[in-house]
Scaffold this active site. Structure first.
Site, mmCIF file in Angstrom:
data_model
loop_
_atom_site.group_PDB
_atom_site.id
_atom_site.type_symbol
_atom_site.label_atom_id
_atom_site.label_comp_id
_atom_site.label_asym_id
_atom_site.label_seq_id
_atom_site.Cartn_x
_atom_site.Cartn_y
_atom_site.Cartn_z
ATOM 1 C CE LYS A 39 48.440 -23.235 79.424
ATOM 2 N NZ LYS A 39 47.891 -22.303 78.745
ATOM 3 N NE ARG A 136 44.557 -20.303 71.730
ATOM 4 C CZ ARG A 136 45.768 -20.610 72.648
ATOM 5 N NH1 ARG A 136 46.798 -20.992 71.972
ATOM 6 N NH2 ARG A 136 45.768 -20.308 73.902
ATOM 7 C CE1 TYR A 266 64.856 -51.816 68.611
ATOM 8 C CE2 TYR A 266 63.849 -49.668 69.567
ATOM 9 C CZ TYR A 266 64.008 -51.213 69.403
ATOM 10 O OH TYR A 266 63.331 -51.852 70.408
ATOM 11 C CG MET A 314 58.018 -46.833 74.186
ATOM 12 S SD MET A 314 56.954 -48.046 74.247
ATOM 13 C CE MET A 314 56.573 -47.979 72.336
#
Ligand SMILES: *Cc1c(COP(=O)(O)O)cnc(C)c1O
Length: 374
Positions: A39, A136, A266, A314
Site C-alpha cells: 500500500k 478501526r 529562515y 520546502m
C-alpha cells in the site's frame, strides 16, 4: 568523495534485492505464507517494483488498502492474488471483481455489494475482517453471526468465495494483543459453526509476526519489515536480520564558506559559531523531509555525519560540514543502511517525533526512485 550522476539533484535508491532477501528471511523466520503489503506506493519504495521483489522472495500474495492501488498493480501485469480492504462508502466492486481482486469485507453492506459484483462465471473472492479491538474497520462482534451466515449462503450459491478471515492488532502490549487474539480465535470458531472453512486466517502484521508466534496462523501480512525496517523501538533492522531497502540522497547544490555569526535559513535559528563551511542539500518538506526534524537529524557527507544547520525549508536545507572540503555535486546521504555507515531512517523519525514508517512513506513524488540491486 562520492558524486551523484550529472543532472541528478535528488534520488531514492531502492535496493530491490534487499526486499527479496528480507521477504525470504521473514518467510523462514515466521514459517508462514507471506502477504506482502505494498500500500501507499510500497511505503514509498514503489508498489510495482516492491511487489515483484517480494514475490521473488517467496511472498504468495499482495495486500493494499485501496482498490485503486490493487487495480494499478493488475494493470502493471501482476497476476498474484491481491487483497484490498479499505473501501469508499458506496463503492462499486465491479471493476475489482472483474480483475480478480480480493476484497476485505468489514460490514454486511460490503458483503452484499461484493455479492452483487459476482457474475455467472466468477464468484467474488473475499476476506472477512473481524473487529477484535483495534477500533478501526472490521465486522463488529455482534454482527459476526449474521455476516458469517450470509457469507456462507452466498458461497453456497456461487456468488462469493470466502478465501480468508482476518483482523489486525494494535501492538499495544503483549496482553492487549493476546486479548485480541482470543477474540479472533472466537470469531474463527463461530465462522466454522456457519460452515465457513476459509483457506487463510491472518492476524499478524510485522510486529506480531515476529513477536507473537501464536498470531501467525500460517499466514502473515508483512509491510515495514519487508522494506527492511524494524517495527520495534528497541530493535534495529540489523537485530532482526533485515536490510533497509531505501537510501535517500541528494547532490550538494551549493557550498559557502562563512564567518562566525552567519545566520542560516529562515528565522536564523542557527548561527555559525565559528568560521565554517555550509553545504546546501536540495531536499525539503515538499519531498517529505519533516520540518520538525530541523534540530535533530544528521546527514552523511564525505564519510562523516554532520548536523543540519537551521530550519528545513520546502525544497532545501543546510548542513554545517565544518572544514570538510565539500564540492557542489558531492553526495549527501540522509538515510540508508546503518551497517554501511549511513544514518538510520530512525534518526529522522526520532528527530521529527514520528516512526520510520512515516518517513519512508512520505518521500514525495519529486524524488525519483532508482532501482539498484546490490
Ligand atoms: C499496513 C497494514 C499491514 C502491514 O503492517 P506492518 O506493520 O507494516 O507490517 C498489515 N495489515 C493491515 C491491515 C495494514 O493496514
Amino acid at each position: 568523495m562520492t558524486r551523484l550522476p550529472d543532472g541528478t539533484m535528488r534520488e531514492a535508491l531502492i535496493d530491490t534485492a534487499a526486499i527479496t532477501e528480507n521477504v525470504r528471511h521473514l518467510r523462514r523466520l515466521t514459517e508462514s505464507e507471506v502477504i506482502a503489503i505494498v500500500k501507499a506506493d510500497g511505503y514509498g519504495h514503489g508498489a510495482v517494483r516492491s511487489a515483484i521483489a517480494a514475490l521473488a522472495g517467496g511472498a504468495t500474495r499482495l495486500g493494499v488498502a485501496d482498490i485503486s492501488e490493487a487495480i494499478a498493480l493488475r494493470r502493471a501485469g501482476i497476476s498474484a492474488p491481491i487483497l484490498a480492504w479499505l473501501h469508499a462508502p458506496g463503492a462499486s466492486f465491479a471493476e475489482a471483481a472483474a480483475l480478480g481482486i480480493e476484497l476485505g469485507i468489514s460490514s454486511f453492506a460490503q458483503l452484499q455489494a461484493a455479492a452483487s459484483a459476482a457474475s455467472a462465471e466468477r464468484a467474488v473472492a473475499v476476506h472477512l475482517k473481524a473487529e477484535t479491538g483495534l477500533g478501526r474497520n472490521g465486522i463488529p462482534p455482534a454482527d459476526l453471526p449474521v455476516v458469517f451466515a450470509e457469507a456462507a449462503r452466498l458461497e453456497r450459491i456461487g456468488k462469493l468465495r470466502v478465501v480468508g478471515i482476518f483482523s489486525h492488532l494494535s501492538n499495544t502490549s503483549d496482553a492487549d494483543d493476546r486479548a485480541a487474539l482470543a477474540r479472533f480465535t472466537d470469531a474463527l470458531a463461530l465462522a466454522a459453526t456457519h460452515g465457513l472453512a476459509p483457506q487463510l486466517r491472518h492476524l499478524a502484521a510485522s510486529h506480531a509476526a515476529i513477536n507473537l508466534p501464536e498470531a501467525r496462523f500460517g499466514c502473515v501480512r508483512l509491510g515495514v519489515t519487508m522494506y527492511g525496517l524494524s517495527p520495534f523501538a528497541d530493535r534495529t533492522s540489523a537485530d532482526l536480520g533485515l536490510r533497509p531497502a531505501m537510501t535517500l540522497r541528494a547532490a550538494v547544490a551549493a557550498v559557502r564558506r562563512v564567518s562566525a555569526g552567519q545566520g542560516v535559513s529562515y528565522g536564523y535559528t542557527h548561527r555559525a559559531a565559528e568560521e565554517t563551511t555550509l553545504a546546501l542539500v536540495p531536499l525539503g518538506y515538499a519531498d517529505g523531509i519533516p520540518r520538525a526534524a530541523s534540530g535533530g537529524a544528521a546527514v552523511r557527507v564525505g564519510g562523516a555525519v554532520f548536523p543540519i544547520a537551521g530550519r528545513i525549508a520546502m525544497d532545501q536545507f543546510v548542513v554545517d560540514v565544518g572544514d570538510l572540503p565539500v564540492a557542489v555535486g558531492d553526495e549527501a546521504v540522509l538515510f540508508g543502511d546503518p551497517t554501511l555507515g549511513m544514518p538510520a531512517v530512525e534518526t529522522w523519525a526520532d528527530a521529527a517525533g514520528t516512526i520510520n514508517y512515516e518517513i519512508v512513506t512520505r518521500i514525495g513524488p519529486r524524488v525519483p526512485r532508482r532501482e539498484v540491486a546490490r
